[in-house]
Design an enzyme around this catalytic site. Sequence first.
Site, PDB file in Angstrom:
ATOM      1  N   GLY A  12      -7.325  -1.353   1.723  1.00  0.00           N
ATOM      2  CA  GLY A  12      -7.725  -0.168   2.467  1.00  0.00           C
ATOM      3  C   GLY A  12      -6.577   0.694   2.920  1.00  0.00           C
ATOM      4  N   CYS A  13      -6.469   1.877   2.336  1.00  0.00           N
ATOM      5  CA  CYS A  13      -5.524   2.902   2.763  1.00  0.00           C
ATOM      6  C   CYS A  13      -4.084   2.602   2.352  1.00  0.00           C
ATOM      7  CB  CYS A  13      -5.581   3.144   4.266  1.00  0.00           C
ATOM      8  SG  CYS A  13      -7.192   3.621   4.887  1.00  0.00           S
ATOM      9  N   ALA A  14      -3.332   3.676   2.188  1.00  0.00           N
ATOM     10  CA  ALA A  14      -1.909   3.596   1.864  1.00  0.00           C
ATOM     11  C   ALA A  14      -1.138   4.435   2.864  1.00  0.00           C
ATOM     12  CB  ALA A  14      -1.660   4.108   0.447  1.00  0.00           C
ATOM     13  N   ARG A  41      -5.264   2.406  -3.642  1.00  0.00           N
ATOM     14  CA  ARG A  41      -5.539   2.100  -2.233  1.00  0.00           C
ATOM     15  C   ARG A  41      -6.408   3.177  -1.580  1.00  0.00           C
ATOM     16  NH1 ARG A  41      -2.600  -1.238   1.170  1.00  0.00           N
ATOM     17  NH2 ARG A  41      -1.289  -2.761   0.117  1.00  0.00           N
ATOM     18  N   GLY A 183      -3.015   7.819   2.344  1.00  0.00           N
ATOM     19  CA  GLY A 183      -4.122   7.869   1.399  1.00  0.00           C
ATOM     20  C   GLY A 183      -5.276   7.093   1.995  1.00  0.00           C
TER      21      GLY A 183
END
Length: 364
Positions: A12-14, A41, A183
């Site tokens: 989850g997420c960058a 991601r 991201g």
Amino acid sequence: MKLEGQIRIPSGCAIAAVISREGNRMSGGTIANAMKPMHDRSNGLGGGFAGYGIYPEYKELYAFHLFFDQRATRKSCEAFLKEQFEIVKSERIPTRKIPAITDEPVIWRYFAAPLKSVLADLQLDEKEFVARTVMKINTGIKGAYVFSSGKNMGTFKAVGYPEDVGAFYRLEEYEGYSWTAHGRYPTNTPGWWGGAHPFTLLDWSVVHNGEISSYDANRRFIEMFGYQCTLQTDTEVITYVMDYLIRVQGLTLEEAASVIAAPFWRTIEGKTDPEDRHKYTYLRTMFPSLLITGPFSIVLGFDGGLMALNDRLKLRSMVVGEKGDRVFIASEEAAVRAMEPQAENIWAPAGGEPVIIKVKDGGF
């Protein structure tokens, strides 16, 4: 049927960041490139960047970046701002049309200074006044959202993959001494332009990978002090918590980190230095509602520096690297290498231990 391990499940997420200790400015294209190897991601529902030192010609003015749902909303919001601020420059934020970014709102920026007569009447310092103005617009002017409000810095965000968001905002045309990036892979909140990271207030900006299970407790506490969470995602509250702890309460960065990622009581009791034991006990006792629980890694941007922080159990990845006067932070080493292939001293910070990098005095 696919089994566990046969499906890509990103954590989850960058997040990524870079800073020059000497205050040397670098192109926003550097941080945009860092997001490319972490494409998976994100899921295209949010990307964004914050740059510091990008407006040297207006460094004494607040740079307000706003989304408007229509031209009429911009006109009414501008009329409100003119009653409170001297607006030195007003313009549409330059963008380029790309197929990946659609349904963009009206995106505008103002370089402005609070009117001294207004500050005198309200008996407020200018930062408190600007913070209140942001809250007033975001809660009181329908269809208008302030998504950046600091001096000599700016946030650029949208619905899309971060590398596309960077191209959309022509990020390579900006130069700053520090950059952060995000991201988004939203799990339980909507993907929309205002909900993309970074979240900002004044000079603070936050990018976050994770989930805040303590969100309601954190939000209820911080809203007692005039902050309003309106952007429909849990990360927004971290920005307001850091502003409250550091600007309002006067805590240091290290002390604020030990509030939101507080040591366990057994860790505090095991401190051999009585002063340390007293300090951490005081902070945990004084601000219990601001302990952030759940998995997270964040990068806090501020005027003159960055702070990277994991939750105390380190449930989200984060690595740090160096080369020359630059320090690189990212969710993955691949992103660090995208910014600097020859990066050295790659290491992973421990849970709950802040990594603070500041530009040397006079460096920007």
